[in-house]
Design an enzyme around this catalytic site. Structure first.
Site, PDB file in Angstrom:
ATOM      1  N   TYR A  72      32.653  28.687  37.685  1.00 30.41           N
ATOM      2  CA  TYR A  72      31.743  28.651  38.824  1.00 30.41           C
ATOM      3  C   TYR A  72      30.249  28.606  38.478  1.00 30.41           C
ATOM      4  CZ  TYR A  72      32.706  33.546  37.749  1.00 30.41           C
ATOM      5  OH  TYR A  72      32.918  34.711  37.085  1.00 30.41           O
ATOM      6  N   GLU A  96      31.584  30.646  47.995  1.00 30.80           N
ATOM      7  CA  GLU A  96      32.763  30.534  47.123  1.00 30.80           C
ATOM      8  C   GLU A  96      33.642  31.763  47.288  1.00 30.80           C
ATOM      9  OE1 GLU A  96      31.262  30.280  43.139  1.00 30.80           O
ATOM     10  OE2 GLU A  96      30.416  28.286  43.452  1.00 30.80           O
ATOM     11  N   CYS A 153      52.871  67.103  21.670  1.00 30.30           N
ATOM     12  CA  CYS A 153      53.774  67.482  20.575  1.00 30.30           C
ATOM     13  C   CYS A 153      53.301  66.952  19.221  1.00 30.30           C
ATOM     14  CB  CYS A 153      55.191  66.996  20.871  1.00 30.30           C
ATOM     15  SG  CYS A 153      55.363  65.208  20.730  1.00 30.30           S
ATOM     16  N   ASP A 202      39.583  37.542  41.953  1.00 30.84           N
ATOM     17  CA  ASP A 202      39.806  38.868  41.381  1.00 30.84           C
ATOM     18  C   ASP A 202      40.518  38.712  40.038  1.00 30.84           C
ATOM     19  OD1 ASP A 202      39.804  41.547  41.105  1.00 30.84           O
ATOM     20  OD2 ASP A 202      41.345  41.964  42.605  1.00 30.84           O
ATOM     21  N   CYS A 231      59.706  65.911  23.532  1.00 33.42           N
ATOM     22  CA  CYS A 231      58.319  66.303  23.809  1.00 33.42           C
ATOM     23  C   CYS A 231      58.289  67.042  25.151  1.00 33.42           C
ATOM     24  CB  CYS A 231      57.452  65.043  23.870  1.00 33.42           C
ATOM     25  SG  CYS A 231      55.783  65.360  24.442  1.00 33.42           S
ATOM     26  N   CYS A 253      54.865  58.201  23.232  1.00 34.25           N
ATOM     27  CA  CYS A 253      55.247  59.309  22.364  1.00 34.25           C
ATOM     28  C   CYS A 253      56.738  59.130  22.075  1.00 34.25           C
ATOM     29  CB  CYS A 253      55.000  60.644  23.068  1.00 34.25           C
ATOM     30  SG  CYS A 253      55.799  62.017  22.229  1.00 34.25           S
ATOM     31  N   CYS A 274      50.356  62.404  19.869  1.00 34.28           N
ATOM     32  CA  CYS A 274      50.658  62.924  21.210  1.00 34.28           C
ATOM     33  C   CYS A 274      49.885  64.228  21.440  1.00 34.28           C
ATOM     34  CB  CYS A 274      52.160  63.168  21.325  1.00 34.28           C
ATOM     35  SG  CYS A 274      52.597  63.988  22.855  1.00 34.28           S
ATOM     36  N   LYS A 303      32.170  42.034  49.508  1.00 36.46           N
ATOM     37  CA  LYS A 303      33.419  42.618  49.023  1.00 36.46           C
ATOM     38  C   LYS A 303      34.277  43.018  50.208  1.00 36.46           C
ATOM     39  CE  LYS A 303      33.830  44.642  45.161  1.00 36.46           C
ATOM     40  NZ  LYS A 303      34.711  44.383  44.006  1.00 36.46           N
ATOM     41  N   LYS A 346      35.506  34.918  45.765  1.00 40.72           N
ATOM     42  CA  LYS A 346      35.291  35.788  44.614  1.00 40.72           C
ATOM     43  C   LYS A 346      36.678  36.094  44.030  1.00 40.72           C
ATOM     44  CE  LYS A 346      32.724  39.871  43.176  1.00 40.72           C
ATOM     45  NZ  LYS A 346      33.791  40.490  42.417  1.00 40.72           N
TER      46      LYS A 346
HETATM   47  S1  IVH Z   1      28.836  34.215  40.243  1.00 38.15           S
HETATM   48  C1  IVH Z   1      25.017  35.242  37.980  1.00 38.15           C
HETATM   49  N1  IVH Z   1      30.999  33.373  41.455  1.00 38.15           N
HETATM   50  O1  IVH Z   1      32.432  38.576  40.213  1.00 38.15           O
HETATM   51  C2  IVH Z   1      26.141  35.153  38.936  1.00 38.15           C
HETATM   52  N2  IVH Z   1      31.144  35.402  40.242  1.00 38.15           N
HETATM   53  O2  IVH Z   1      29.851  40.845  39.911  1.00 38.15           O
HETATM   54  C3  IVH Z   1      27.422  35.145  38.262  1.00 38.15           C
HETATM   55  N3  IVH Z   1      33.382  36.409  40.236  1.00 38.15           N
HETATM   56  O3  IVH Z   1      31.170  39.073  37.024  1.00 38.15           O
HETATM   57  C4  IVH Z   1      28.575  35.469  39.088  1.00 38.15           C
HETATM   58  N4  IVH Z   1      34.367  34.851  41.444  1.00 38.15           N
HETATM   59  O4  IVH Z   1      33.419  38.005  37.216  1.00 38.15           O
HETATM   60  C5  IVH Z   1      30.461  34.337  40.691  1.00 38.15           C
HETATM   61  N5  IVH Z   1      32.836  32.446  42.536  1.00 38.15           N
HETATM   62  C6  IVH Z   1      32.306  33.416  41.778  1.00 38.15           C
HETATM   63  C7  IVH Z   1      33.064  34.508  41.315  1.00 38.15           C
HETATM   64  C8  IVH Z   1      32.435  35.486  40.549  1.00 38.15           C
HETATM   65  C9  IVH Z   1      34.533  35.997  40.787  1.00 38.15           C
HETATM   66  C10 IVH Z   1      33.211  37.674  39.481  1.00 38.15           C
HETATM   67  C11 IVH Z   1      32.535  37.511  38.165  1.00 38.15           C
HETATM   68  C12 IVH Z   1      31.321  38.381  38.210  1.00 38.15           C
HETATM   69  C13 IVH Z   1      31.608  39.312  39.355  1.00 38.15           C
HETATM   70  C14 IVH Z   1      30.349  39.618  40.121  1.00 38.15           C
END
Ligand code: IVH
Length: 701
Positions: A214, A110, A419, A114, A437, A432, A416, A323, A112
């Site tokens: 997910y 999948e 100041c 952001d 300031c 502020c 602040c 990552k 990830k």
């Molecule tokens: S699975 C127990 N799948 O990445 C496994 N996480 O450190 C649960 N994230 O906290 C995570 N896309 O916020 C999973 N397709 C995806 C994701 C995903 C983003 C984030 C999520 C998680 C962090 C992993």
């Protein structure tokens, strides 16, 4: 039909329409019909509040009541993922996982996302709450805000009780649009994080957040599907938004196809050996996605194997996050200082144990604002990871380990630090309110002298603090009347340096009017804004002052890029007495207060083209100068390489954009070729058209 039944019917129809539009992307109702039903339901609920349910679609517009975010325990473990930083590491992890499992495995891949990690809780098919991840055991209840997200179902297709993990995010194009009003927000993720933690849910509702889910955790184990693909299919059936960009890896492509067909999921059917090249392919293509991803997640598909593999203290053994390389380092937060910027904006900064990161030593990292700190749950003494995204200043990304000293989440003081004025909250930030300031004054002067502005860079923030503290420079114009000789003899200031200061002051009198204008720090008037004003006819200070005296909003809005809001901000700033005095004195000092219009004789050779720029250049430093040359010749410039990009101007270095361009077949132009396109090739600047500003302007808006 009685009102109760009518309200229930409208609710059903509206929820179905919202799902069709926001989850499935297939509208089933016209906007007009939708609005009519929505208004009718609002009317009924207003007259009969007892008919208003917690899951009514009218919740989506949020409320103006402020709420806080009470801490609530999660009923599922909310773990994070172990990380890998190369495709090879993921392949090794997969091999190791297969060896330790006793049965045949497949893996789901999948994106990830952001965004912001959120857990949605449902009871008997009804939304009950949404919690942030928090520390994994306790999160903040952000239900009212999450309910405004159209893609979050308020009622499911079946009366199940379950928890669902997902990522709330903001699409890149929405971020780009909204950034104009809030240029300080660095990326879609930060904007989404701010939106999730707005105190008024009506403000969250104004930001088009969406979600991909997910993972699902059914309270009744008997209902839990047998594998991850089936979970995704079931979540989709229940009404959730699932990311369709999936791949399945198994022993053969045929096997993968079979498993996908069984689950009723469409995705890439691949075999184990394809994993590394698939990860590389996505890495190259990621900039063309509509949302930001910061990696890929590989997950074991079979739930019984997941269970057998189990968990470490922090993460499941059945999944790994790959990552994309953003240099990261782990260090400790020694303290948090609170800075006051030139506009009065308060920025909390983490003071770090020095750590090497991406070729430099990092000692400080921005924490943006209180919301960001709350989201991280950051306290002094915590171990954190810091990252450099792009070329920007490092930011604290994640708390890895809490401090052992009992420190709780850092709270910015209410006054602040410089100041002692009581701070004011405006949007996500504290300010502020005291324009005098000392930090604001110094910041305004330093902004004026900065390299990107008047380019008096020998007079940097340190010298300005010294001049201010000695009482020599108390406002920008004092730079032009100050007796710099009084510095001689002060520690660190000799004759040579004073000479350099005086030269910088004299030089600055030649900067074009647009630069002077950009350096004043007027709201919305950065380098690009000043250019727009000058090109739009405000080619002298007199014209600007006249328009502001006359409250002539239209004189500004006549320029296509300027809206009424910006116009009013500029007018108000120019009416400010301090600003007027400053401007008058700068004119007396001999600065350029008018500018001849640029000749528009440049051939629009890049008309209709879309250019991205990457890497560093010999002749365009800062890089924004290259963007300016492109724009002057009709190009549209963009910050990432997508399917619509026609050219990539690639200097030295420049990694991922170059790769994306190659993958997408975008024409790559190097500096030498670019110079010849501009007609600048040959020795020196001989062929350079004189555009009157000799490259002094900065276009960082
Ligand atoms: S699975 C127990 N799948 O990445 C496994 N996480 O450190 C649960 N994230 O906290 C995570 N896309 O916020 C999973 N397709 C995806 C994701 C995903 C983003 C984030 C999520 C998680 C962090 C992993």
């Amino acid at each position: 039909m009685d009102l109760k039944r009518r309200a229930a019917r409208l609710t059903d129809e509206l929820l179905a329409a919202q799902k069709a539009y926001y989850v499935d992307g297939r509208p089933i109702m016209s906007d007009l019909e939708y609005d009519a039903r929505f208004d009718e339901l609002v009317r009924i609920e207003r007259a009969h509040p007892e008919l208003r349910s917690d899951t009514s679609p009218t919740n989506r517009v949020g409320s103006d009541l402020t709420g806080d975010f009470p801490e609530v325990s999660h009923t599922i473990p909310v773990l994070s993922l172990d990380k890998a930083y190369s495709a090879q590491e993921v392949v090794s992890w997969m091999d190791k996982t297969m060896k330790s499992a006793s049965s045949r495995l497949s893996f789901v891949e999948e994106e990830k996302i952001d965004g912001i990690s959120i857990v949605l809780y449902y009871e008997d098919g009804l939304f009950v709450r949404a919690l942030t991840r928090g520390n994994g055991y306790v999160g903040n209840d952000v239900s009212e805000n999450i309910k405004t997200i159209r893609a979050v179902p308020l009622r499911l297709a079946s009366p199940v009780t379950l928890a669902v993990r997902g990522e709330v995010y903001l699409a890149k194009k929405d971020f780009e649009r909204l950034k104009e009003a809030d240029p300080e927000v660095a990326n879609p993720r930060n904007m989404a994080a701010g939106a999730v933690r707005r105190q008024k849910s009506s403000e969250t509702a104004a930001i088009p957040l969406t979600i991909f889910v997910y993972e699902g955790f059914w309270s009744d184990e008997g209902e839990t599907p047998a594998n991850h693909l089936a979970i995704l299919a079931e979540l989709r059936r229940l009404g959730f938004r699932i990311n369709p960009h999936l791949a399945l890896f198994s022993s053969s492509r045929e096997e993968s196809e079979k498993l996908l067909a069984e689950a009723g999921i469409e995705a890439r059917a691949l075999e184990f050996g394809d994993l590394a090249s698939y990860l590389e392919e996505i890495t190259l293509r990621r900039s063309s996605l509509e949302y930001e991803i910061d990696g890929m997640v590989t997950k074991v598909n079979e739930l019984d194997v997941r269970e057998a593999l189990g968990y470490t203290e922090h993460h499941p053994r059945w999944a790994i996050a790959y990552k994309f390389e953003s240099p990261q380092a782990v260090t400790k937060v020694l303290g948090v200082t609170v800075q006051v910027g030139r506009t009065g904006r308060i920025t909390p900064v983490a003071e770090l144990e020095p750590v090497a990161l991406g070729g430099s030593t990092v000692r400080r990292a921005t924490l943006h604002n209180q919301e960001y700190i709350d989201e991280l749950e950051l306290a002094i003494g915590d171990s954190v990871s810091v990252v450099k995204r792009g070329d920007v200043i490092p930011a604290v990304e994640e708390v890895l380990e809490k401090n052992g000293e009992g420190n709780t989440t850092f709270v910015i003081p209410s006054t602040c630090p410089t100041c002692s004025s009581v701070l004011e909250k405006r949007g996500a930030h504290l300010f502020c309110p005291n324009r005098q300031c000392p930090d604001q004054v110094k910041g305004r002067i330093a902004f004026f002298t900065a390299r990107d502005q008047m380019d008096m860079d020998s007079i940097g923030p340190k010298a300005i603090a010294k001049l201010y503290d000695m009482g020599l420079v108390k406002d920008i114009p004092d730079l032009y009347t100050c007796d710099y000789d009084r510095l001689i003899g002060e520690k660190g200031y000799g004759e040579k340096m004073v000479r350099a200061f005086k030269d910088a002051v004299e030089d600055s009198k030649n900067r074009p009017f647009a630069t002077v204008l950009a350096s004043l720090g007027l709201p919305e008037v950065g380098g690009k804004g000043a250019e727009i004003l000058v090109k739009g006819g405000f080619d002298s200070m007199d014209k600007l002052l006249k328009a502001s005296d006359d409250n002539d909003v239209e004189a500004f809005t006549r320029i296509p890029q300027i809206g009424p809001q910006t116009a009013n901000l500029i007018i108000a700033a120019l009416q400010d007495e301090d600003m007027r005095g400053r401007i008058r004195r700068l004119e007396e000092a001999g600065l350029q207060f008018s500018q001849k219009q640029e000749s528009s004789s440049l051939k629009q050779i890049f008309q209709g083209q879309v250019w991205a720029v990457t890497g560093s250049f010999e002749h365009f430093n800062p890089r924004t100068l290259a963007l300016k040359e492109l724009e002057k010749r009709g190009a549209r410039t963009v910050s990432s390489v997508t399917g619509k990009t026609t050219h990539l101007l690639a200097g030295k270095g420049g990694g991922s954009k170059r790769q994306s361009a190659q993958a997408l077949g975008v024409e790559i132009v190097d500096e030498a070729r670019f110079l010849s396109m501009l007609g600048w090739s040959g020795d020196g600047d001989g062929g350079k058209e004189d555009d009157g500003d000799s490259g002094q302007l900065s276009f960082g808006f």
